[in-house]
Design an enzyme around this catalytic site. Structure first.
Site, short mmCIF file in Angstrom:
data_model
loop_
_atom_site.label_atom_id
_atom_site.label_comp_id
_atom_site.label_asym_id
_atom_site.label_seq_id
_atom_site.Cartn_x
_atom_site.Cartn_y
_atom_site.Cartn_z
N ASP A 522 0.92 -1.23 -0.11
CA ASP A 522 0.05 0.08 0.14
C ASP A 522 0.91 1.42 0.07
O ASP A 522 1.57 1.54 0.98
CB ASP A 522 -0.71 -0.04 1.25
CG ASP A 522 -1.97 1.04 1.46
OD1 ASP A 522 -1.59 2.30 0.84
OD2 ASP A 522 -2.82 1.16 2.09
N HIS A 523 0.96 1.85 -1.13
CA HIS A 523 1.89 2.88 -1.32
C HIS A 523 1.57 4.12 -0.24
O HIS A 523 2.42 5.07 -0.06
CB HIS A 523 2.13 3.40 -2.78
CG HIS A 523 3.31 4.01 -3.16
ND1 HIS A 523 4.32 4.43 -2.14
CD2 HIS A 523 3.75 4.19 -4.36
CE1 HIS A 523 5.23 4.79 -2.95
NE2 HIS A 523 4.91 4.78 -4.14
N ARG A 524 0.26 4.09 0.34
CA ARG A 524 0.10 5.21 1.43
C ARG A 524 0.94 5.14 2.65
O ARG A 524 1.31 6.11 3.40
CB ARG A 524 -1.36 5.06 1.57
CG ARG A 524 -2.25 5.70 0.74
CD ARG A 524 -3.69 5.40 0.92
NE ARG A 524 -4.11 3.85 1.57
CZ ARG A 524 -5.07 3.59 1.83
NH1 ARG A 524 -6.02 4.42 2.10
NH2 ARG A 524 -5.21 2.17 2.13
#
Ligand code: CAO
Length: 550
Positions: A522-524
């Site tokens: 999850d690139h967040r």
């Protein structure tokens, strides 16, 4: 058996009502209270029940007719009643073209001609369509083997101005349906083949394909189920028509259809709660409400639940035979979880190869020990152990995001889910405290949980609490893939099949067993550099398993 009239009962004050659907055919057996037909007033649609059990011998009315209390709508051979000579006169009357109560459904037909004995095959063609061409079929109302009456609706077509039914010019049995939903029809196109009875007792239409275009004297009626002739039901929203789902037949009156159109509801997705699954106004309203609720809750109904329009299905049956089956609950849940994760999580996948030549040699050396213990050592326990170490060293992977409170939830435990392929679908049991367990323990526990998953014996608690997931396709094959993060976890490791590859050692190529790793994250929560650190660390740990002890 005795002939019995089926009459319109008390209509609760309504004077004349319109027949919007006929739910039985001649020859059908019905039980007492079975619905014979549906009438619609300006307030409600009402089903007329059969007064008893028996066999329908005649229908005296057709869709669109207006009837009032006491009118005879059909005749039946009542079950249990004594048969006899007194039945005959009525039976004869039935074979005539009309009875006193009916609204002369055949008055616009060409002069019928008596024929005697046998039957003939007729091909029914599309009649003139008021100058319209290439009009899409939105509903095929008959199936092969159906026995139909003159004027029974064969198909419903819909132009951008109106929808209309094409009526049958004959009574008889449908042999072959030559059109499907989605087809575009013009005058003269073939609709169906049917056997038209011409025994001495029945009247048949004297029409031929050559002389009249078969059904062409029989003008299509403006939208059938209820709309009286010459009052075409205008369908202002027909340009937004969605092709119906394959195989789905919609049973609903025109007022209900109109409501569905106005609300933009796809009727092929609505479950009818009326008799014979007929869709009622309440069903349309309930469906729209549930779709709105799902959208608000971020669910995945017909659409995506995210404001993104759902994928519209074509009529697959136009390309070949199809069959529909309901999804299992597990499949439906998995589909909705996958979609939710895919839509909510900005995914990136980082790839890496780990040199597991030494690990594999060690694993094989443990075969005899494994046999003694009754445990099979696959690469999975090593991967579990390596992931636990990497999660401890890079704790930004052991988190969940609480976007509502704008908080990061750090977990002080290392529980890892393993995706298990079962005959019933994908299941993800969780191994708790992986960091505190040895390789044999992990091998035994993962094998046990996988078996429980396949036997559908996992308890809900055994599938909860994972910080991270491993999905291993190594036993099956493939070189890499992009797994979907099992949100609210923030990363998942995909493992593909190890393969011998030439690896440059600085002076020459060496044959090494390389294990492909695919880390989706999850690139967040995780940035690309950390992801590369995580896979590099995994590669180091698996490349030299002694480091797992450190
Ligand atoms: N490379 C090469 N061989 C591998 C391997 C790899 N990465 N991983 C496993 N193998 C070998 C094993 O060593 C075993 O071989 P031997 O019988 O010769 O020892 C064989 O493949 C079968 O292993 P396995 O699948 O029975 O056991 P496992 O511990 O590797 O995996 C489990 C267990 C439950 C993960 C697996 O059975 C499974 O269900 N995998 C599918 C998961 C899945 O569907 N993921 C997709 C999710 S997204 O849709």
């Amino acid at each position: 058996m005795s002939e019995q009239e089926i009459k319109v009962p008390d209509l609760g004050g309504a004077d004349e009502v319109e027949i919007i659907e006929i739910l039985v055919s001649v020859g059908d057996s019905v039980e007492a209270e079975d619905s014979i037909l549906t009438v619609e007033t300006d307030k409600a649609s009402v089903d007329l029940p059969s007064p008893g059990a028996g066999k329908i011998t005649k229908l005296s009315v057709k869709v669109g007719d207006k009837v009032k209390e006491g009118d005879v709508v059909a005749m039946m051979d009542a079950e249990g009643a004594a048969g006899g000579a007194e039945d005959e006169p009525e039976a004869k009357a039935e074979s005539g073209a009309s009875s006193d109560n009916k609204s002369e459904p055949e008055k616009s037909k060409p002069e019928p001609k008596k024929k005697s004995g046998g039957s003939r095959k007729e091909t029914v063609l599309v009649p003139p369509l008021d100058g319209m061409e290439e009009v899409p079929v939105i509903e095929v109302n008959i199936s092969e083997g159906d026995t139909i009456e003159v004027d029974a609706s064969l198909v419903t077509v819909e132009s951008d101005k109106a929808s209309m039914d094409i009526p049958s010019p004959y009574a008889g049995k449908v042999v072959k349906v030559l059109v499907a939903e989605g087809d575009k029809l013009s005058e003269g196109d073939k609709l169906l083949e049917m056997m038209v009875a011409d025994d001495g007792d029945e009247e048949v239409e004297e029409q031929s394909e050559e002389s009249s275009g078969s059904s062409q004297d029989s003008k299509p009626e403006p939208k059938s189920e209820g709309a009286p002739p010459k009052e075409p039901e205008v369908q202002p929203q027909s340009s937004t028509y969605e092709p119906p789902s394959p195989g789905a037949r919609v049973h609903a009156g025109p007022a209900v259809r109109k409501l569905a159109r106005e609300l933009g509801a796809d009727m092929t997705r609505i479950k009818g709660s009326g008799p014979k699954s007929r869709i009622l106004k309440d069903d349309v309203n309930d469906y729209v409400k549930s779709q709105l609720q799902q959208t608000q809750q971020g669910g995945s109904g017909a659409g995506t639940g995210s404001g993104i329009p759902g994928v519209k299905l074509p009529d697959f049956s136009q390309f070949g035979d199809i069959e529909r089956e309901p999804m299992s609950r597990m499949m439906a849940v998995t589909a909705s979880n996958m979609q939710r994760s895919w839509l909510n999580v900005p995914h990136v996948t980082q790839f890496e190869d780990a040199d597991i030549s030494d690990m594999e040699a060690f694993r094989k050396s443990q075969k005899a020990a494994g046999e003694k213990k009754g445990v099979k050592m696959t690469p999975l326990p090593f991967i579990l152990k390596a992931c636990a170490t990497a999660l401890a060293e890079l704790p930004q992977f052991n988190v969940s995001l609480d976007m509502e409170r704008k908080e990061v939830v750090h977990k002080q435990y290392i529980h890892i889910g393993i995706a298990v392929d079962t005959p019933n679908g994908l299941m993800v049991p969780v191994i708790r405290d992986v960091d505190q367990k040895g390789l044999w323990e992990l091998a035994a526990e993962s094998a046990e949980l996988a078996q429980k998953a396949r036997d559908r014996k996992l308890k809900p608690a055994e599938m909860q609490g994972a910080c991270f997931t491993i999905t291993s396709l190594g036993g099956i094959g493939g070189t890499a893939f992009t797994p979907i993060v099992n949100s609210p976890e923030v990363a998942i490791l995909g493992v593909s099949r190890a393969a011998m590859k030439p690896v440059w050692d600085g002076s020459e190529f060496q044959p090494r067993l390389m294990l492909p790793l695919s880390l989706s994250y999850d690139h967040r929560a995780v940035n690309g550099a950390d992801a590369a650190r995580f896979t590099s660390l995994l590669s180091q740990l698996l490349g030299d398993i002694r480091t797992l002890l450190l």
